[in-house]
Design a protein around this motif. Structure first.
Motif, PDB file in Angstrom:
ATOM      1  N   LEU A  57      10.661  -4.648  -7.015  1.00 15.11           N
ATOM      2  CA  LEU A  57      11.374  -5.340  -5.957  1.00 15.11           C
ATOM      3  C   LEU A  57      11.384  -4.519  -4.670  1.00 15.11           C
ATOM      4  N   GLN A  58      11.461  -3.197  -4.783  1.00 14.22           N
ATOM      5  CA  GLN A  58      11.397  -2.344  -3.594  1.00 14.22           C
ATOM      6  C   GLN A  58      10.072  -2.532  -2.869  1.00 14.22           C
ATOM      7  N   ARG A  59       8.994  -2.636  -3.660  1.00 18.80           N
ATOM      8  CA  ARG A  59       7.690  -2.852  -3.040  1.00 18.80           C
ATOM      9  C   ARG A  59       7.597  -4.225  -2.389  1.00 18.80           C
ATOM     10  N   ILE A  60       8.174  -5.226  -3.032  1.00 17.42           N
ATOM     11  CA  ILE A  60       8.173  -6.572  -2.451  1.00 17.42           C
ATOM     12  C   ILE A  60       8.901  -6.578  -1.116  1.00 17.42           C
ATOM     13  N   LYS A  61      10.064  -5.903  -1.054  1.00 18.16           N
ATOM     14  CA  LYS A  61      10.838  -5.849   0.185  1.00 18.16           C
ATOM     15  C   LYS A  61      10.057  -5.108   1.274  1.00 18.16           C
ATOM     16  N   LEU A  62       9.360  -4.038   0.888  1.00 21.13           N
ATOM     17  CA  LEU A  62       8.530  -3.318   1.845  1.00 21.13           C
ATOM     18  C   LEU A  62       7.432  -4.219   2.388  1.00 21.13           C
ATOM     19  N   LEU A  63       6.731  -4.898   1.499  1.00 19.82           N
ATOM     20  CA  LEU A  63       5.635  -5.773   1.912  1.00 19.82           C
ATOM     21  C   LEU A  63       6.134  -6.904   2.811  1.00 19.82           C
ATOM     22  N   ARG A  64       7.296  -7.456   2.465  1.00 23.38           N
ATOM     23  CA  ARG A  64       7.881  -8.524   3.296  1.00 23.38           C
ATOM     24  C   ARG A  64       8.179  -8.003   4.700  1.00 23.38           C
ATOM     25  N   ASP A  65       8.743  -6.809   4.775  1.00 22.27           N
ATOM     26  CA  ASP A  65       9.170  -6.264   6.068  1.00 22.27           C
ATOM     27  C   ASP A  65       7.988  -5.895   6.964  1.00 22.27           C
ATOM     28  N   VAL A  66       6.811  -5.646   6.379  1.00 21.26           N
ATOM     29  CA  VAL A  66       5.637  -5.305   7.196  1.00 21.26           C
ATOM     30  C   VAL A  66       4.663  -6.487   7.294  1.00 21.26           C
ATOM     31  N   LYS A  67       5.225  -7.707   7.143  1.00 18.86           N
ATOM     32  CA  LYS A  67       4.513  -8.959   7.448  1.00 18.86           C
ATOM     33  C   LYS A  67       3.413  -9.318   6.453  1.00 18.86           C
ATOM     34  N   PHE A  68       3.558  -8.940   5.196  1.00 23.03           N
ATOM     35  CA  PHE A  68       2.654  -9.454   4.167  1.00 23.03           C
ATOM     36  C   PHE A  68       3.045 -10.891   3.850  1.00 23.03           C
ATOM     37  N   SER A  69       2.066 -11.761   3.736  1.00 20.14           N
ATOM     38  CA  SER A  69       2.325 -13.106   3.242  1.00 20.14           C
ATOM     39  C   SER A  69       2.525 -13.044   1.733  1.00 20.14           C
ATOM     40  N   VAL A  70       3.013 -14.128   1.166  1.00 20.32           N
ATOM     41  CA  VAL A  70       3.209 -14.161  -0.289  1.00 20.32           C
ATOM     42  C   VAL A  70       1.888 -13.979  -1.014  1.00 20.32           C
ATOM     43  N   ALA A  71       0.831 -14.600  -0.495  1.00 22.08           N
ATOM     44  CA  ALA A  71      -0.489 -14.453  -1.122  1.00 22.08           C
ATOM     45  C   ALA A  71      -0.956 -13.006  -1.072  1.00 22.08           C
ATOM     46  N   GLU A  72      -0.711 -12.332   0.075  1.00 20.61           N
ATOM     47  CA  GLU A  72      -1.093 -10.924   0.195  1.00 20.61           C
ATOM     48  C   GLU A  72      -0.257 -10.047  -0.731  1.00 20.61           C
ATOM     49  N   MET A  73       1.028 -10.381  -0.867  1.00 19.96           N
ATOM     50  CA  MET A  73       1.876  -9.638  -1.805  1.00 19.96           C
ATOM     51  C   MET A  73       1.332  -9.736  -3.227  1.00 19.96           C
ATOM     52  N   ALA A  74       0.911 -10.920  -3.598  1.00 20.67           N
ATOM     53  CA  ALA A  74       0.397 -11.127  -4.954  1.00 20.67           C
ATOM     54  C   ALA A  74      -0.814 -10.237  -5.217  1.00 20.67           C
ATOM     55  N   VAL A  75      -1.689 -10.101  -4.219  1.00 21.01           N
ATOM     56  CA  VAL A  75      -2.863  -9.245  -4.359  1.00 21.01           C
ATOM     57  C   VAL A  75      -2.452  -7.791  -4.475  1.00 21.01           C
ATOM     58  N   ALA A  76      -1.508  -7.360  -3.613  1.00 17.39           N
ATOM     59  CA  ALA A  76      -1.083  -5.967  -3.593  1.00 17.39           C
ATOM     60  C   ALA A  76      -0.386  -5.564  -4.883  1.00 17.39           C
ATOM     61  N   LEU A  77       0.311  -6.511  -5.518  1.00 16.91           N
ATOM     62  CA  LEU A  77       1.089  -6.207  -6.722  1.00 16.91           C
ATOM     63  C   LEU A  77       0.365  -6.573  -8.006  1.00 16.91           C
ATOM     64  N   ALA A  78      -0.839  -7.109  -7.885  1.00 16.61           N
ATOM     65  CA  ALA A  78      -1.510  -7.753  -9.020  1.00 16.61           C
ATOM     66  C   ALA A  78      -1.620  -6.874 -10.252  1.00 16.61           C
ATOM     67  N   HIS A  79      -2.094  -5.639 -10.087  1.00 19.35           N
ATOM     68  CA  HIS A  79      -2.422  -4.831 -11.264  1.00 19.35           C
ATOM     69  C   HIS A  79      -1.540  -3.591 -11.418  1.00 19.35           C
ATOM     70  N   GLY A  80      -0.605  -3.403 -10.506  1.00 16.22           N
ATOM     71  CA  GLY A  80       0.227  -2.214 -10.577  1.00 16.22           C
ATOM     72  C   GLY A  80      -0.558  -0.938 -10.336  1.00 16.22           C
ATOM     73  N   ASP A  81      -1.729  -1.085  -9.707  1.00 12.56           N
ATOM     74  CA  ASP A  81      -2.606   0.056  -9.438  1.00 12.56           C
ATOM     75  C   ASP A  81      -2.168   0.726  -8.139  1.00 12.56           C
ATOM     76  N   GLU A  82      -1.822   2.019  -8.232  1.00 13.42           N
ATOM     77  CA  GLU A  82      -1.326   2.741  -7.066  1.00 13.42           C
ATOM     78  C   GLU A  82      -2.368   2.777  -5.948  1.00 13.42           C
ATOM     79  N   ARG A  83      -3.620   3.051  -6.288  1.00 12.58           N
ATOM     80  CA  ARG A  83      -4.661   3.135  -5.263  1.00 12.58           C
ATOM     81  C   ARG A  83      -4.894   1.783  -4.592  1.00 12.58           C
ATOM     82  N   ALA A  84      -4.860   0.721  -5.403  1.00 12.21           N
ATOM     83  CA  ALA A  84      -5.049  -0.616  -4.833  1.00 12.21           C
ATOM     84  C   ALA A  84      -3.896  -0.967  -3.897  1.00 12.21           C
ATOM     85  N   PHE A  85      -2.685  -0.569  -4.269  1.00 20.13           N
ATOM     86  CA  PHE A  85      -1.515  -0.840  -3.434  1.00 20.13           C
ATOM     87  C   PHE A  85      -1.618  -0.090  -2.105  1.00 20.13           C
TER      88      PHE A  85
END
Length: 275
Positions: A50-78
Motif C-alpha cells: 500500500l505504501q508503494r501504491i500511495k507513492l505511485l499515485r502521488d507521482v502521477k502513475f495511472s492505475v494501469a501503470e501501477m499494475a505494471v510496476a507492482l506486477a511481480h514484486g520485482d525490486e529492479r522492475a519497480f
C-alpha cells in the motif's frame, strides 16, 4: 491479526473508498474476506504494497501503470518504472517551462510593440547548390534534430568534402502547408562534389531561385514563428506572393553557438511580385 477495513483505513491514512477502488482494480486485494459478514480484512504484511501504491499515485502513475510496476514484486522492475516515470515528468516539466517562456514572450511583445513587428526583407538570386541531404517524413517539426544527427553520422563515416562556408547547413520544407504531424523535411550540407549515397543520404543539386526573399531572425528558434507572421504582413503590404518551398539557413545554432539568444537563422522564400 487482521484489521477491518475501517481500522486499516485509519492506520494507513487512506479512505475506505480508495481501498475498495484498489481492490476492484486488482492492485490491493484484502488478505481475507470474512465469509459470515463479507467484511474486507487486511494484514500488516500488506502495508509495504500500500505504501508503494500511495507513492505511485502521488507521482502521477495511472492505475494501469501501477499494475505494471507492482506486477511481480520485482525490486529492479519497480525501480525501472520509477525511473521511466521520472523521465516522463522531466519532459513534461521541460514542455511546461517552454509554455511559460512563450507566455512571457507574448506578454513582452504585447506590452512593448504589439503582436507583430516589422521585418527587414532582402532579395537574393540563389544559384543551384550541390548538397548532401537527407529527406524524410518526420512526426513534427521539433524532430528535425533527428535528421541532422543521422546526416552527420553519415558524414563522419564517409568524409565528404564540405564547402568551407559559415552557412553551409540548410533545411528545406517540402509541404505546401504547415502540418501538425508527418511533415516532409529535407536537411542538407553544401559539398564540393558528389560521392556515394547511403543510409537515406544522397548527393543532389537544388533548384536555382531567381527571386528569393530573405530575412534574418536572431535568438532562439521560438522566434521563428513570430518572424513568419511578420513576413506574412510584409508580403501583403508589398504585394508579393510565395511561389515555392521555404528554406532555413542556420548561420549560428547549437553546433557553433552555446547561447540560444545569439542564434542566427535565415528564412528564405521564393516570391514573385503581384504589382
Amino acid at each position: 491479526m487482521l484489521f477491518k477495513i475501517g481500522e486499516f483505513s485509519k492506520l494507513m491514512q487512506i479512505s475506505i473508498r480508495m481501498l475498495r477502488y484498489y481492490d476492484e482494480a486488482g492492485l490491493l486485494k484484502p488478505a481475507q474476506i470474512d465469509e459470515a459478514t463479507g467484511y474486507r480484512l487486511y494484514s500488516a504484511a500488506q502495508i509495504p504494497v500500500l505504501q508503494r501504491i500511495k507513492l505511485l499515485r502521488d507521482v502521477k502513475f495511472s492505475v494501469a501503470e501501477m499494475a505494471v510496476a507492482l506486477a511481480h514484486g520485482d525490486e529492479r522492475a519497480f525501480i525501472g518504472e520509477l525511473e521511466r516515470k521520472k523521465a516522463e515528468l522531466e519532459e513534461e516539466l521541460r514542455l511546461e517551462r517552454q509554455r511559460i517562456a512563450r507566455i512571457d514572450r507574448a506578454l513582452r511583445d504585447i506590452r512593448e510593440a504589439g503582436p507583430t513587428h516589422p521585418c527587414e526583407v532582402s532579395f537574393k538570386s540563389i544559384p543551384s547548390l550541390r548538397i548532401l541531404s537527407l529527406r524524410k517524413i518526420i512526426p513534427h517539426y521539433h524532430c528535425e534534430g533527428m535528421l541532422w544527427e543521422q546526416l552527420f553520422r553519415f558524414i563522419e563515416r564517409e568524409h565528404p568534402e564540405l564547402r568551407q562556408q559559415s552557412h553551409r547547413n540548410l533545411a528545406i520544407y517540402h509541404d505546401e502547408e504547415h502540418k501538425e504531424a508527418d511533415v516532409d523535411v529535407e536537411v542538407g550540407v553544401l559539398v564540393e562534389w558528389a560521392g556515394n549515397n547511403g543510409d537515406g543520404c544522397s548527393f543532389r543539386e537544388t533548384e536555382p531561385v531567381a527571386n528569393m526573399a530573405c530575412l534574418m531572425v536572431r535568438g532562439p528558434y521560438e522566434n521563428l514563428e513570430r518572424a513568419y507572421q511578420s513576413f506574412a504582413c510584409w508580403l501583403e503590404r508589398n504585394q508579393y506572393q510565395m511561389t515555392g518551398m521555404s528554406r532555413q539557413i542556420c548561420h549560428k545554432g547549437p553546433y557553433n553557438e552555446a547561447d540560444p539568444d545569439q542564434y542566427l537563422t535565415e528564412i528564405q522564400n521564393p516570391v514573385r511580385s503581384l504589382a
